[in-house]
Enzyme design. Structure first.
Site, short mmCIF file in Angstrom:
data_model
loop_
_atom_site.label_atom_id
_atom_site.label_comp_id
_atom_site.label_asym_id
_atom_site.label_seq_id
_atom_site.Cartn_x
_atom_site.Cartn_y
_atom_site.Cartn_z
N LYS A 103 0.89 -1.17 0.14
CA LYS A 103 -0.07 -0.07 0.05
C LYS A 103 0.69 1.24 0.02
CE LYS A 103 -1.97 -1.39 4.08
NZ LYS A 103 -1.46 -2.71 4.06
N ASP A 162 -2.66 5.73 1.93
CA ASP A 162 -2.20 4.59 2.04
C ASP A 162 -3.06 3.95 2.97
OD1 ASP A 162 -1.19 5.37 4.54
OD2 ASP A 162 0.77 4.41 4.12
N1 LIG Z 1 4.75 -5.15 -5.74
C1 LIG Z 1 5.76 -5.21 -4.87
N2 LIG Z 1 6.76 -6.04 -5.34
C2 LIG Z 1 7.81 -6.38 -4.86
N3 LIG Z 1 8.05 -5.66 -3.42
C3 LIG Z 1 7.06 -4.93 -2.93
C4 LIG Z 1 5.96 -4.61 -3.67
N4 LIG Z 1 5.03 -3.91 -3.02
C5 LIG Z 1 5.76 -3.51 -1.85
N5 LIG Z 1 6.85 -4.05 -1.87
C6 LIG Z 1 7.93 -4.36 -0.78
O1 LIG Z 1 7.28 -5.01 0.34
C7 LIG Z 1 7.64 -4.30 1.70
C8 LIG Z 1 6.14 -3.87 2.25
O2 LIG Z 1 5.62 -2.81 1.52
P1 LIG Z 1 4.57 -1.74 1.97
O3 LIG Z 1 4.41 -0.74 0.89
O4 LIG Z 1 5.21 -1.08 3.20
O5 LIG Z 1 3.24 -2.63 2.46
P2 LIG Z 1 2.13 -2.13 3.14
O6 LIG Z 1 2.01 -0.62 3.32
O7 LIG Z 1 0.88 -2.55 2.48
O8 LIG Z 1 2.14 -2.66 4.50
C9 LIG Z 1 8.37 -3.13 1.16
O9 LIG Z 1 9.82 -3.66 1.58
C10 LIG Z 1 8.24 -3.04 -0.04
O10 LIG Z 1 9.21 -2.29 -0.71
N1 LIG Z 2 -5.03 -4.38 14.84
C1 LIG Z 2 -4.89 -3.79 13.84
N2 LIG Z 2 -3.51 -3.26 13.25
C2 LIG Z 2 -3.42 -2.42 12.18
C3 LIG Z 2 -4.45 -1.47 11.66
N3 LIG Z 2 -3.88 -0.95 10.76
C4 LIG Z 2 -2.59 -1.25 10.64
N4 LIG Z 2 -2.39 -2.24 11.40
C5 LIG Z 2 -1.00 -2.98 11.75
C6 LIG Z 2 -0.59 -3.89 10.62
C7 LIG Z 2 0.76 -3.75 10.74
O1 LIG Z 2 1.71 -4.48 11.59
C8 LIG Z 2 1.26 -2.10 10.98
C9 LIG Z 2 1.16 -1.09 9.72
O2 LIG Z 2 0.18 -1.56 8.84
P1 LIG Z 2 0.38 -1.84 7.23
O3 LIG Z 2 -1.00 -2.39 6.62
O4 LIG Z 2 0.49 -0.29 6.68
O5 LIG Z 2 1.79 -2.39 6.87
O6 LIG Z 2 -0.22 -1.85 11.64
C10 LIG Z 2 -5.67 -1.65 12.38
O7 LIG Z 2 -6.57 -1.03 12.10
N5 LIG Z 2 -5.82 -2.73 13.31
#
Ligand SMILES: Nc1ncnc2c1ncn2[C@@H]1O[C@H](COP(=O)(O)OP(=O)(O)O)[C@@H](O)[C@H]1O
Ligand SMILES: Nc1nc2c(ncn2[C@H]2C[C@H](O)[C@@H](COP(=O)(O)O)O2)c(=O)[nH]1
Length: 206
Positions: free
Chosen positions: A17, A86
């Site tokens: 995201k 995001d």
């Molecule tokens: N489409 C993708 N392909 C490969 N690696 C990815 C992709 N999207 C995210 N990543 C990598 O995966 C990890 C998690 O991405 P992130 O954007 O922080 O996920 P989220 O915000 O959904 O938790 C980061 O290290 C990022 O560089």
């Molecule tokens: N229990 C919940 N956990 C949550 C929520 N929103 C995010 N998260 C957690 C999940 C990851 O460990 C971290 C960051 O979230 P990303 O999806 O951005 O990697 O926080 C929530 O609403 N409830």
């Protein structure tokens, strides 16, 4: 006239995201609203003991997002300025329905509906769907210490919860444009053409 875009990127933990929202924000020069994660005082404790810490954590996320979206409404949406985030506020309910039970879940639901009914809602949602294997690899790659404690069963349940929730959202809000991205196949980090494919779909809606 097309409505002013409020884009939210969603998907389970580690789906990509923040990465995709940042890339789209750069590409289309749209301000980015980012989730605050590192300063969250409950996440570490939550992953050690979900039952004990879930209410505090869910309320913390809800209040933070409420404040951020209230500001977004004033700063961007009501001034017809595009914005990208995001997360979608709906994720609060997705997580809370998984982590809370009984009276606490009832109370949380009431507060959630009360707080969110008049918040600005995204009109474009990019939903990144990814398998457990992909999410685990990306969470590991990201390397946040507290996320090493995430139980794969919890992550798998979240994947399923997201599927149900986004099917419901599509039905309930037919006016919201939902772009689904196959997060297992679309490696928009390593393959610029994958990003271009997504960006082209977004551009059509702007
Ligand atoms: N489409 C993708 N392909 C490969 N690696 C990815 C992709 N999207 C995210 N990543 C990598 O995966 C990890 C998690 O991405 P992130 O954007 O922080 O996920 P989220 O915000 O959904 O938790 C980061 O290290 C990022 O560089
Ligand atoms: N229990 C919940 N956990 C949550 C929520 N929103 C995010 N998260 C957690 C999940 C990851 O460990 C971290 C960051 O979230 P990303 O999806 O951005 O990697 O926080 C929530 O609403 N409830």
């Amino acid at each position: 006239m097309k409505p002013c875009p409020f884009i939210a990127v969603e998907g389970a933990i580690g789906a990509g995201k923040t990465t995709l929202a940042t890339m789209l924000s750069d590409r289309f020069d749209i301000p980015l609203l980012k989730e605050i994660v590192e300063e969250n005082p409950f996440l570490d404790k939550f992953y050690q003991n979900i039952e004990e810490w879930s209410f505090q954590l869910e309320m913390f996320f809800l209040c933070n997002r409420y404040k951020q979206l209230e500001d977004t409404g004033l700063q961007y949406v009501s001034r017809h300025q595009p914005v990208i985030s995001d997360y979608h506020i709906y994720k609060n309910l997705i997580f809370a329905q998984r982590t809370l039970k009984g009276v606490k879940l009832d109370k949380y639901r009431q507060i959630y509906h009360l707080l969110t009914e008049d918040l600005p809602k995204p009109n474009i949602v990019i939903y990144i769907r990814a398998s457990l294997d992909t999410l685990q690899k990306r969470i590991q790659m990201r390397g946040r210490e507290f996320e090493t404690a995430i139980d794969p069963a919890y992550l798998q349940q979240l994947i399923e919860d997201y599927e149900t929730a986004f099917a419901e959202l599509a039905e309930r809000e037919p006016g919201t444009r939902i772009i689904t991205v196959n997060g297992d196949e679309m490696d928009f980090v390593e393959h610029p053409e994958h990003f271009e494919h997504i960006a082209a779909q977004v551009k059509e809606l702007l």
